[in-house]
Design an enzyme around this catalytic site. Structure first.
Site, mmCIF file in Angstrom:
data_model
loop_
_atom_site.group_PDB
_atom_site.id
_atom_site.type_symbol
_atom_site.label_atom_id
_atom_site.label_comp_id
_atom_site.label_asym_id
_atom_site.label_seq_id
_atom_site.Cartn_x
_atom_site.Cartn_y
_atom_site.Cartn_z
ATOM 1 N N MET A 15 0.853 -1.197 0.000
ATOM 2 C CA MET A 15 0.000 0.000 0.000
ATOM 3 C C MET A 15 0.886 1.243 0.000
ATOM 4 O O MET A 15 0.453 2.325 0.379
ATOM 5 C CB MET A 15 -0.939 -0.014 1.203
ATOM 6 C CG MET A 15 -1.905 -1.199 1.144
ATOM 7 S SD MET A 15 -3.452 -0.929 2.007
ATOM 8 C CE MET A 15 -2.880 -0.678 3.668
ATOM 9 N N GLY A 16 2.140 1.097 -0.417
ATOM 10 C CA GLY A 16 3.043 2.244 -0.501
ATOM 11 C C GLY A 16 3.574 2.646 0.861
ATOM 12 O O GLY A 16 3.587 1.843 1.797
ATOM 13 N N GLY B 221 11.395 -2.579 5.408
ATOM 14 C CA GLY B 221 10.694 -3.867 5.440
ATOM 15 C C GLY B 221 10.228 -4.247 4.037
ATOM 16 O O GLY B 221 10.391 -5.391 3.591
ATOM 17 N N HIS B 222 9.670 -3.267 3.317
ATOM 18 C CA HIS B 222 9.239 -3.539 1.935
ATOM 19 C C HIS B 222 10.451 -3.840 1.042
ATOM 20 O O HIS B 222 10.399 -4.720 0.177
ATOM 21 C CB HIS B 222 8.494 -2.335 1.361
ATOM 22 C CG HIS B 222 7.202 -2.019 2.038
ATOM 23 N ND1 HIS B 222 7.025 -0.924 2.829
ATOM 24 C CD2 HIS B 222 6.013 -2.673 2.036
ATOM 25 C CE1 HIS B 222 5.785 -0.894 3.282
ATOM 26 N NE2 HIS B 222 5.146 -1.948 2.824
ATOM 27 N N GLN C 265 -10.376 -2.600 2.344
ATOM 28 C CA GLN C 265 -9.915 -3.242 3.586
ATOM 29 C C GLN C 265 -9.934 -2.296 4.782
ATOM 30 O O GLN C 265 -9.493 -2.667 5.867
ATOM 31 C CB GLN C 265 -8.536 -3.874 3.388
ATOM 32 C CG GLN C 265 -7.387 -2.909 3.194
ATOM 33 C CD GLN C 265 -6.113 -3.627 2.757
ATOM 34 O OE1 GLN C 265 -5.999 -4.094 1.619
ATOM 35 N NE2 GLN C 265 -5.144 -3.747 3.644
ATOM 36 N N GLY D 228 4.956 -10.005 3.907
ATOM 37 C CA GLY D 228 5.711 -9.975 5.159
ATOM 38 C C GLY D 228 5.037 -10.796 6.252
ATOM 39 O O GLY D 228 3.811 -10.818 6.370
ATOM 40 N N GLN E 252 -2.728 -12.183 7.815
ATOM 41 C CA GLN E 252 -2.916 -11.897 6.387
ATOM 42 C C GLN E 252 -2.154 -12.920 5.534
ATOM 43 O O GLN E 252 -2.694 -13.471 4.561
ATOM 44 C CB GLN E 252 -2.418 -10.482 6.101
ATOM 45 C CG GLN E 252 -2.262 -10.148 4.629
ATOM 46 C CD GLN E 252 -1.875 -8.708 4.390
ATOM 47 O OE1 GLN E 252 -2.700 -7.816 4.550
ATOM 48 N NE2 GLN E 252 -0.655 -8.443 3.982
ATOM 49 N N SER F 60 6.730 -0.565 10.090
ATOM 50 C CA SER F 60 5.366 -0.465 9.590
ATOM 51 C C SER F 60 5.161 0.933 9.025
ATOM 52 O O SER F 60 5.709 1.908 9.559
ATOM 53 C CB SER F 60 4.377 -0.685 10.747
ATOM 54 O OG SER F 60 3.101 -0.209 10.398
ATOM 55 N N ARG G 167 2.655 2.569 9.401
ATOM 56 C CA ARG G 167 1.891 3.333 10.390
ATOM 57 C C ARG G 167 2.786 3.893 11.507
ATOM 58 O O ARG G 167 2.334 4.734 12.275
ATOM 59 C CB ARG G 167 0.787 2.475 10.998
ATOM 60 C CG ARG G 167 -0.330 2.197 10.000
ATOM 61 C CD ARG G 167 -1.540 1.526 10.631
ATOM 62 N NE ARG G 167 -2.681 1.543 9.756
ATOM 63 C CZ ARG G 167 -3.107 0.532 8.999
ATOM 64 N NH1 ARG G 167 -2.451 -0.609 9.008
ATOM 65 N NH2 ARG G 167 -4.164 0.653 8.231
HETATM 66 O O1 PAF Z 1 -0.137 -5.707 3.527
HETATM 67 C C1 PAF Z 1 -0.563 -4.795 2.786
HETATM 68 O O2 PAF Z 1 0.107 -3.803 2.538
HETATM 69 C C2 PAF Z 1 -1.951 -4.919 2.178
HETATM 70 O O3 PAF Z 1 -2.835 -5.520 3.058
HETATM 71 C C3 PAF Z 1 -1.958 -5.611 0.809
HETATM 72 C C4 PAF Z 1 -1.518 -7.064 0.917
HETATM 73 C C5 PAF Z 1 -1.049 -4.872 -0.151
HETATM 74 C C6 PAF Z 1 -3.382 -5.615 0.232
HETATM 75 O O4 PAF Z 1 -3.866 -4.326 0.087
#
Ligand code: PAF
Length: 301
Positions: free
Chosen positions: A31-32, A37-38, A62, A152, A158, A190, A192
């Site tokens: 989600m950018g 971590g990404h 979501q 992750g 998830q 994160s 956030r």
């Molecule tokens: O983990 C996330 O960033 C989101 O839940 C995902 C998997 C990109 C779905 O919108």
């Protein structure tokens, strides 16, 4: 390796690019607001395929009413730089209309039912959240057509649900989990975390400290591990616990001995944070071992 990734913002652009790339493709949905971590997910993806695709899409489906959809950070320029530094080949950054051409909460639309696993832990606090996650991930899989997709372990529930979706719906994609990346003091990275002010940032480290305390006591069994984690969390008044759960690796009942998982969710100020770790239970005798009752999940009242 710094390369300029191709930026696709429509299905058409993505399709045209995909048609020219018949080889193995690894996909990192995000989600950018990308952080280290990404970047580590992108490096894992690179090990699995010659071509790496990253999506940047803040998925409205979501987020429930009153959650942070509007204030969720949108930082595409900076995200493209992270992707370039990791040698990502394509960034798919569609608009909401491109992903949901018939509307986000369209009554006639088909969504993915995540089943029972989505009703516990995060799903209990965020009804509908995992329907939104699985629906958008299924759409993105359909658009990108990856061979491998990397998620992750920080979002452990998830990851479990997406793995199950791919298996149960026979999707031709291998789902790979990658370890959580942490700040030096242990806080799980994160997007956030940037909401936290300095005091909240200091308090937030209690989540990972609680999980580590539980790991250290886990040789005395599940109740002792839970007690150790709760002691750390209760000592930090800025942390408002949502749940602390000790489970099996697949989020069932915690085993008396052997491998399990410990998961926590809490609010620090208005920011909801989650974390989890692997844990190994045993039941060594210990004087005064606290008994924790029969449930393995502790929720705030
Ligand atoms: O983990 C996330 O960033 C989101 O839940 C995902 C998997 C990109 C779905 O919108």
């Amino acid at each position: 390796m710094t390369t300029t990734p191709v930026l696709a913002s429509t299905r058409e652009e993505l399709r045209a690019w995909r048609a020219q790339r018949p080889g193995r493709v690894a996909f990192v949905p995000t989600m950018g607001a990308l952080h280290d971590g990404h970047a580590s997910l992108m490096r894992t993806a690179r090990k699995h395929a010659d071509t790496v695709v990253v999506s940047v899409f803040v998925n409205p489906l979501q987020f429930a009413e009153g959650e942070d959809l509007d204030r969720y950070p949108r930082t595409l320029e900076a995200d493209l730089e992270v992707c370039a530094a990791e040698g990502v080949d394509v960034v798919f950054a569609p608009s909401v209309e491109e992903v949901y051409p018939h509307g986000v909460r369209n009554q006639q639309g088909v969504t993915v039912d995540p089943g029972h696993l989505a009703t516990i832990l995060d799903g209990a606090s965020r009804p509908g959240h995992f329907t939104g996650v699985l629906t958008v991930v299924a759409k993105l899989f359909g658009l990108v057509q990856p061979d491998v997709a990397v998620f992750g372990e920080k979002d452990y529930q998830q990851l479990a649900l997406i793995t199950r979706m791919a298996a149960d719906l026979c999707l031709p994609v291998e789902v790979v989990g990658a370890p959580t990346v942490r700040e030096d003091d242990g806080l799980a990275m994160s997007s956030r975390n940037r909401y936290l002010d300095p005091d909240q940032r200091r308090a937030a480290v209690a989540l990972s400290r609680a999980l580590r305390a539980a790991q250290e006591r886990a040789s005395y069994g599940v109740p002792a591990a839970r007690w150790a984690a709760m002691s750390v969390l209760r000592a930090e008044p800025a942390v408002e616990l949502d749940y602390l759960a000790l489970t099996s690796p697949d989020l069932g009942e915690a085993p008396e001995t052997g491998e399990g998982r410990i998961l926590v969710a809490a609010r620090v100020g208005t920011t909801r944070l989650i974390d989890n770790m692997q844990i190994f239970f045993d039941h060594l005798p210990q004087a005064g071992t606290p008994t924790g009752g029969s449930t393995t999940t502790e929720r705030s009242s």
